[in-house]
Every structure is written in C-alpha cells, then in structure tokens.
Design a protein around this motif. Sequence first.
Motif, short mmCIF file in Angstrom:
data_model
loop_
_atom_site.label_atom_id
_atom_site.label_comp_id
_atom_site.label_asym_id
_atom_site.label_seq_id
_atom_site.Cartn_x
_atom_site.Cartn_y
_atom_site.Cartn_z
N VAL A 200 -20.35 25.59 -7.89
CA VAL A 200 -20.77 26.25 -6.54
C VAL A 200 -22.09 27.04 -6.99
O VAL A 200 -23.09 27.04 -6.03
CB VAL A 200 -19.77 27.18 -5.86
N VAL A 201 -22.06 27.81 -8.07
CA VAL A 201 -23.18 28.46 -8.42
C VAL A 201 -24.47 27.63 -8.67
O VAL A 201 -25.52 27.83 -8.49
CB VAL A 201 -22.92 29.50 -9.82
N GLU A 202 -24.05 26.45 -9.60
CA GLU A 202 -25.14 25.66 -9.76
C GLU A 202 -25.64 25.08 -8.41
O GLU A 202 -27.10 24.72 -8.56
CB GLU A 202 -24.72 24.42 -10.72
N THR A 203 -24.78 24.74 -7.59
CA THR A 203 -25.25 24.18 -6.57
C THR A 203 -26.15 25.09 -5.68
O THR A 203 -27.26 24.54 -5.07
CB THR A 203 -24.31 23.69 -5.56
N ALA B 280 -30.83 26.40 -3.03
CA ALA B 280 -31.37 27.55 -2.43
C ALA B 280 -32.42 28.26 -3.04
O ALA B 280 -33.45 28.50 -2.63
CB ALA B 280 -30.15 28.38 -1.97
N VAL B 281 -32.20 28.65 -4.26
CA VAL B 281 -32.82 29.61 -5.02
C VAL B 281 -34.25 29.13 -5.43
O VAL B 281 -35.13 29.55 -5.53
CB VAL B 281 -32.11 30.16 -6.42
N ILE B 282 -33.99 27.71 -5.94
CA ILE B 282 -35.37 27.08 -6.26
C ILE B 282 -36.23 26.68 -5.36
O ILE B 282 -37.49 27.08 -5.32
CB ILE B 282 -35.04 25.68 -7.20
#
Length: 83
Positions: free
Chosen positions: A3-6, A11-13
Amino acid sequence: MNVVETIVVFAVIPLAIYGLAGLLTLRRRSGAPRYRSGQAWEYPAMWWSANPEGVGAGHRHAGAENSAPEGAPTAAGGARGNW
C-alpha cells in the motif's frame, strides 16, 4: 507492491510534479520590466505584416490624403457605396 509503494507512486510523485510546476510559474522573473495597464507606452508604434516584401508603394499609411480622382480604382480596393 504494498500500500505504501502504491500511494508513493500514484499520489506523492504526481503531487510533487504538480507542486514543482506550480512553483516554477510563481517564481519572480528577472529581466525587462513588464508593461502594466495604465502605464505610459514609451515605444513607437510597430505595424506587423506577414509579408513585408508584398507591401508595396500602392499601400498608404493611415491618414494619408487620397490622391486618386473620384471613382478611379485604387490599390487599397475598389468597394463603392452605390449599386
């Protein structure tokens, strides 16, 4: 992928890219001062033509006297108000 990588990838990038683009548009640019509405325009008028070589001696500047006799065709056109 967890989930964190997703969240980082989707979202973050993209948010970082949008934030960088936003900061680049808001930065102060150095160089020539910009014209603002209401300021005096201190430069001569410049007329633009897509084909400067095609503008010949038959074209007159705005406000030039009409030297053609009444009813004679002119280089600027031949439109008349009578039918």
